[in-house]
Design a protein around this motif. Sequence first.
Motif, PDB file in Angstrom:
ATOM      1  N   GLU A  76      36.536  46.963  48.318  1.00 33.57           N
ATOM      2  CA  GLU A  76      35.800  46.461  47.158  1.00 33.57           C
ATOM      3  C   GLU A  76      36.768  45.984  46.070  1.00 33.57           C
ATOM      4  O   GLU A  76      36.532  44.956  45.433  1.00 33.57           O
ATOM      5  CB  GLU A  76      34.874  47.553  46.612  1.00 33.57           C
ATOM      6  N   GLU A  77      37.865  46.697  45.869  1.00 35.38           N
ATOM      7  CA  GLU A  77      38.845  46.282  44.872  1.00 35.38           C
ATOM      8  C   GLU A  77      39.514  44.969  45.270  1.00 35.38           C
ATOM      9  O   GLU A  77      39.811  44.115  44.424  1.00 35.38           O
ATOM     10  CB  GLU A  77      39.897  47.371  44.674  1.00 35.38           C
ATOM     11  N   LYS A  78      39.742  44.777  46.566  1.00 34.45           N
ATOM     12  CA  LYS A  78      40.351  43.533  47.030  1.00 34.45           C
ATOM     13  C   LYS A  78      39.392  42.359  46.842  1.00 34.45           C
ATOM     14  O   LYS A  78      39.805  41.249  46.477  1.00 34.45           O
ATOM     15  CB  LYS A  78      40.751  43.681  48.497  1.00 34.45           C
ATOM     16  N   ILE A  79      38.103  42.595  47.074  1.00 35.94           N
ATOM     17  CA  ILE A  79      37.112  41.538  46.873  1.00 35.94           C
ATOM     18  C   ILE A  79      36.993  41.197  45.394  1.00 35.94           C
ATOM     19  O   ILE A  79      36.841  40.024  45.020  1.00 35.94           O
ATOM     20  CB  ILE A  79      35.749  41.960  47.457  1.00 35.94           C
ATOM     21  N   ARG A  80      37.090  42.201  44.542  1.00 35.81           N
ATOM     22  CA  ARG A  80      37.088  41.939  43.097  1.00 35.81           C
ATOM     23  C   ARG A  80      38.263  41.038  42.716  1.00 35.81           C
ATOM     24  O   ARG A  80      38.114  40.109  41.918  1.00 35.81           O
ATOM     25  CB  ARG A  80      37.165  43.259  42.320  1.00 35.81           C
ATOM     26  N   ALA A  81      39.433  41.320  43.279  1.00 33.14           N
ATOM     27  CA  ALA A  81      40.611  40.504  42.979  1.00 33.14           C
ATOM     28  C   ALA A  81      40.401  39.071  43.459  1.00 33.14           C
ATOM     29  O   ALA A  81      40.771  38.113  42.767  1.00 33.14           O
ATOM     30  CB  ALA A  81      41.847  41.109  43.643  1.00 33.14           C
ATOM     31  N   MET A  82      39.798  38.904  44.631  1.00 33.98           N
ATOM     32  CA  MET A  82      39.533  37.567  45.159  1.00 33.98           C
ATOM     33  C   MET A  82      38.547  36.828  44.275  1.00 33.98           C
ATOM     34  O   MET A  82      38.730  35.648  43.939  1.00 33.98           O
ATOM     35  CB  MET A  82      39.008  37.688  46.600  1.00 33.98           C
ATOM     36  N   GLN A  83      37.468  37.496  43.881  1.00 32.41           N
ATOM     37  CA  GLN A  83      36.458  36.856  43.029  1.00 32.41           C
ATOM     38  C   GLN A  83      37.047  36.482  41.671  1.00 32.41           C
ATOM     39  O   GLN A  83      36.748  35.411  41.129  1.00 32.41           O
ATOM     40  CB  GLN A  83      35.260  37.797  42.865  1.00 32.41           C
ATOM     41  N   SER A  84      37.897  37.332  41.124  1.00 23.30           N
ATOM     42  CA  SER A  84      38.536  37.034  39.849  1.00 23.30           C
ATOM     43  C   SER A  84      39.450  35.824  39.968  1.00 23.30           C
ATOM     44  O   SER A  84      39.483  34.962  39.083  1.00 23.30           O
ATOM     45  CB  SER A  84      39.328  38.258  39.363  1.00 23.30           C
ATOM     46  N   PHE A  85      40.193  35.735  41.079  1.00 23.72           N
ATOM     47  CA  PHE A  85      41.117  34.620  41.265  1.00 23.72           C
ATOM     48  C   PHE A  85      40.373  33.284  41.293  1.00 23.72           C
ATOM     49  O   PHE A  85      40.801  32.306  40.691  1.00 23.72           O
ATOM     50  CB  PHE A  85      41.902  34.804  42.567  1.00 23.72           C
ATOM     51  N   PHE A  86      39.236  33.247  41.978  1.00 26.22           N
ATOM     52  CA  PHE A  86      38.498  31.993  42.142  1.00 26.22           C
ATOM     53  C   PHE A  86      37.458  31.764  41.044  1.00 26.22           C
ATOM     54  O   PHE A  86      36.681  30.812  41.121  1.00 26.22           O
ATOM     55  CB  PHE A  86      37.825  31.946  43.515  1.00 26.22           C
ATOM     56  N   GLY A  87      37.423  32.623  40.035  1.00 24.95           N
ATOM     57  CA  GLY A  87      36.500  32.428  38.926  1.00 24.95           C
ATOM     58  C   GLY A  87      35.052  32.711  39.278  1.00 24.95           C
ATOM     59  O   GLY A  87      34.136  32.180  38.634  1.00 24.95           O
ATOM     60  N   LEU A  88      34.821  33.556  40.283  1.00 26.10           N
ATOM     61  CA  LEU A  88      33.459  33.929  40.668  1.00 26.10           C
ATOM     62  C   LEU A  88      33.004  35.142  39.865  1.00 26.10           C
ATOM     63  O   LEU A  88      33.795  35.782  39.168  1.00 26.10           O
ATOM     64  CB  LEU A  88      33.413  34.250  42.166  1.00 26.10           C
ATOM     65  N   GLU A  89      31.726  35.463  39.958  1.00 21.95           N
ATOM     66  CA  GLU A  89      31.234  36.681  39.332  1.00 21.95           C
ATOM     67  C   GLU A  89      31.874  37.884  40.031  1.00 21.95           C
ATOM     68  O   GLU A  89      31.785  38.018  41.254  1.00 21.95           O
ATOM     69  CB  GLU A  89      29.713  36.770  39.441  1.00 21.95           C
TER      70      GLU A  89
END
Length: 550
Positions: A76-89
């Motif tokens: 879940e933390e890795k997905i948060r990092a991915m979403q943050s990188f691409f400007g997603l929610e």
Amino acid sequence: MVLLWIFIQILLIQVYEVELVQEDEDLFGPDEWVESVIEDVTTEDITENDLKKAQDYIDQFYSDVPVRKRMSNPMEEKIRAMQSFFGLEVTGKIDKETMKVMLKPRCGVPDVQRFSLFPGKPKWKKPTLTYRIVSYTPDITKMEVDYAVAHALRLWSEVTPLQFMQIYSGEADIMISFGSKSHGDFFPFDGPLGVLAHAFAPGEDIGGDTHFDEDENWTLSGKGTNIFLVALHELGHSLGLEHSKDERAIMYPTLLENSVVDPSIFKLFSDDIAGIQALYGRGNTNSNPTKSPQPKPTKIPKPIPTRKQPKPTKLPQPIPTRKPKPKPTRIPRPIPTKKPRPSATKKPKTTNAPTNPAVPERCNPNLEFDAITSMRGDLLFFKDEVFWRKSARTRNIDTFSIKTVWPNLGRIDAAYEFTGRDIVYLFKGQQYWATSGFKMLWAYPRPITNFGFPSTVKKIDAAMFLKDERKVIFFVQDKYWSFDHHKNKMDSKSPKKIKDGFPGIGTHVGAAFQNIDYLYFSNGANQAEYSRKRRLVLRSIANYRWLNCD
């Protein structure tokens, strides 16, 4: 939908809630647990295949995201990092928009990497770099490939003091090649779309090299994957740039399909310029991206037109953003001790043995191994801070720095391959790691007590996987322990005396492995070749004999 619901429920099991698993041939070992990150288990937009792709995507591009909270879900933390990188929610869950980004064609370089692999800001220390195109794609002409690469390097040269010179034989600073699937660097491509190419940060050996996936439909001016745009991006990595969060920058990780541009008038965005100049400074020529470029010493061949050239796409004006802090590209770099044979995709580079770490003399008759394991058919021999890979297909003996491949490890105590699962376990002190090929799996290290060892066991001397029995034999001082991967637990009669279970090999084992039908136990500079069926030592072999030292 019922099968999907059941699959998701299995994924919902938390790592820290599981102690033992039900006996099952399809389960991994004591630690292969997957956690659920899907937003809505009833949605029809996300399939089981999507979930697998999402897992692979996160493992490949966000494996190095640190876990901040002890009881948090690492995935879940890795997905948060991915979403943050691409400007997603930022939700930490796999939703429709997140899955959409994950399915886009992109660069194979991770978006989040360990900074310890290449300390500081990796960059070239000289102003003139050579490059060589070792192999070409049949999709377009050689002249078109030369044209695309030369124009890509021209753009980086215009805004820095760097100059580039193409050579046609020998070793260059940047070696460029096309290959498909496994192509010689332990980072296999995945077929059409997905990962388009990857490149390695500045450095010796494979550092700076760029590889393109031959399974793509490469084009310079038509439908397919634009060779110029991908080359411009990957060569940015070869010069030391990380990925940009500005989706208008060339260093943004993903690429739109069927993109068409005119290389002769294409300009770098301000974010790209800020990043490269943070490494190399401004060039002697005018670095204003809106003015006509000044020619560089590199001769740019004109392509032979194979189809009608379309008009260039109108590009949006860039909006300046913060300077990206360049990070290194993760790559295991071999340390050649003698010149290896050339491969089909690129001519390997040679270098002097590095002083850090010190490379032990592999043909020393007194050579002692720390650990030995198989990996994908090859044999790995560990000594101090390096390991040698003995290829099953050639006579090559490649030398690697352990910290270059697995930055948090260094010297290890023991290792074994879980045959059939493509996993190698590495042990150091009271912890262990798991790696698939040269890619470390997430959520490690873990304590060896997961295998059933008591806290009094401070280190494992050697480990060996018995293929037929699906058991691991761990050697600790003068005893051995037997772990059953089928039952996922330590045998109740463990530990036993080494002299009772393996008569004739002595009372201590420093490294062990199975090769074909025989077992090999190292103690000092020699090892015993042992017949499991006959419970008999067949002969004694010097360790260095395994490393082509005749």
